[in-house]
Design a protein around this motif. Structure first.
Motif, short mmCIF file in Angstrom:
data_model
loop_
_atom_site.label_atom_id
_atom_site.label_comp_id
_atom_site.label_asym_id
_atom_site.label_seq_id
_atom_site.Cartn_x
_atom_site.Cartn_y
_atom_site.Cartn_z
N ALA A 143 3.55 11.08 -7.85
CA ALA A 143 3.65 10.05 -6.81
C ALA A 143 2.60 10.29 -5.72
O ALA A 143 2.04 9.34 -5.17
N ASP A 144 2.31 11.54 -5.41
CA ASP A 144 1.32 11.85 -4.38
C ASP A 144 -0.07 11.38 -4.77
O ASP A 144 -0.88 11.04 -3.91
N SER A 145 -0.35 11.29 -6.07
CA SER A 145 -1.67 10.83 -6.51
C SER A 145 -1.87 9.33 -6.24
O SER A 145 -2.99 8.84 -6.30
N PHE A 146 -0.79 8.60 -5.93
CA PHE A 146 -0.88 7.18 -5.62
C PHE A 146 -1.07 6.91 -4.13
O PHE A 146 -1.20 5.76 -3.71
N ARG A 147 -1.10 7.95 -3.32
CA ARG A 147 -1.23 7.80 -1.86
C ARG A 147 -2.45 6.93 -1.50
O ARG A 147 -3.52 7.12 -2.03
N GLU A 148 -2.22 5.95 -0.61
CA GLU A 148 -3.24 5.01 -0.10
C GLU A 148 -3.78 4.05 -1.18
O GLU A 148 -4.76 3.38 -0.95
N GLN A 149 -3.13 3.99 -2.32
CA GLN A 149 -3.49 3.02 -3.36
C GLN A 149 -2.74 1.71 -3.08
O GLN A 149 -1.68 1.71 -2.46
N ARG B 187 0.86 -1.17 0.00
CA ARG B 187 0.00 0.00 0.00
C ARG B 187 0.90 1.23 0.00
O ARG B 187 1.79 1.36 0.84
N VAL B 188 0.68 2.12 -0.96
CA VAL B 188 1.47 3.34 -1.06
C VAL B 188 1.10 4.25 0.11
O VAL B 188 -0.07 4.56 0.32
N ARG B 189 2.11 4.64 0.87
CA ARG B 189 1.87 5.54 2.00
C ARG B 189 2.04 7.00 1.60
O ARG B 189 1.19 7.82 1.91
N LYS B 190 3.15 7.32 0.93
CA LYS B 190 3.39 8.72 0.56
C LYS B 190 4.54 8.78 -0.43
O LYS B 190 5.28 7.81 -0.61
N VAL C 223 3.29 -4.01 -12.24
CA VAL C 223 2.40 -3.91 -11.09
C VAL C 223 1.19 -3.06 -11.45
O VAL C 223 1.28 -2.12 -12.23
N GLY C 224 0.06 -3.41 -10.86
CA GLY C 224 -1.14 -2.61 -10.99
C GLY C 224 -1.27 -1.71 -9.79
O GLY C 224 -0.87 -2.08 -8.69
N VAL C 225 -1.82 -0.53 -9.98
CA VAL C 225 -2.03 0.43 -8.90
C VAL C 225 -3.50 0.79 -8.89
O VAL C 225 -4.09 1.08 -9.93
N GLY C 226 -4.14 0.73 -7.70
CA GLY C 226 -5.55 1.08 -7.60
C GLY C 226 -6.07 0.84 -6.20
O GLY C 226 -5.33 0.49 -5.29
N GLN C 227 -7.38 1.01 -6.01
CA GLN C 227 -7.99 0.81 -4.69
C GLN C 227 -8.38 -0.64 -4.46
O GLN C 227 -7.77 -1.32 -3.69
N ALA C 228 -9.41 -1.12 -5.14
CA ALA C 228 -9.88 -2.49 -4.93
C ALA C 228 -9.34 -3.44 -6.00
O ALA C 228 -9.37 -4.64 -5.82
N GLU C 229 -8.88 -2.88 -7.11
CA GLU C 229 -8.30 -3.67 -8.19
C GLU C 229 -7.41 -2.75 -9.00
O GLU C 229 -7.51 -1.53 -8.91
N PRO C 230 -6.50 -3.32 -9.79
CA PRO C 230 -5.59 -2.47 -10.57
C PRO C 230 -6.34 -1.56 -11.54
O PRO C 230 -7.25 -2.01 -12.23
N GLU C 231 -5.97 -0.29 -11.54
CA GLU C 231 -6.57 0.69 -12.46
C GLU C 231 -5.56 1.18 -13.49
O GLU C 231 -5.95 1.55 -14.59
#
Length: 168
Positions: A70-76, A5-8, A34-42
């Protein structure tokens, strides 16, 4: 499979500070998609560099060159290809599978929504959102009676007043 999980953001060149969510962190290596997203890779990226830093990863992804990006990935979440469900041990769940499940008590009352799974020194905890309040629920068998992914719910049997107090 969610592995982090991306923290910051870290630094000014788009590096990410990532919390490790897997027992096999070596699967995330240079060149892996790698996929980046909330519930599934976006969105999908290629890992350009990865290094361990104070119990977390510092990760550089392709096409992520600025701190603002990079900040747009926070909590993803970061996802690797998922293993076959049959190959997993019984009562094993990916963290992203639990996030968003409704929590129900044995009497049918709604008890909130699972936000995430957190590791603690004595075991895992479900973080359950009840309105504006987060409640930690030990992820142990007498309290978590059943996880039903098909129905989208977790059946709970918490000790009287210990976890939910007067919130319900």
């Amino acid at each position: 499979m969610a592995v982090g999980r991306v923290r910051k953001p870290h630094g000014v060149h788009g590096e990410l500070l990532v919390e490790i969510l897997t027992d096999f962190p070596q699967r995330l290596a240079v060149g892996v998609s790698v996929g980046v997203g909330q519930a599934e890779p976006e969105q999908f990226f290629t890992v350009k560099s990865v290094r361990l830093h104070k119990g977390a990863w510092l990760l550089k992804l392709s096409e992520c060159t600025r701190r603002e990006q990079a900040d747009s990935f926070r909590e993803q979440y970061l996802f690797l290809p998922e293993q076959e469900r049959e190959a997993l041990p019984a009562n094993y769940y990916y963290e992203h599978e639990l996030a968003g499940l409704r929590c129900l008590l044995l009497d049918g009352r709604e008890a909130g929504t699972v936000q995430r799974l957190e590791a603690g020194p004595a075991g895992a905890w479900l973080v359950v959102l009840q309105g504006e309040r987060e409640v930690l629920v030990p992820f142990v068998s007498p309290i978590v009676v059943r996880v039903d992914l098909e129905q989208g719910c977790v059946l709970l049997d918490p000790p009287e007043g210990l976890l939910f107090g007067d919130a319900l």
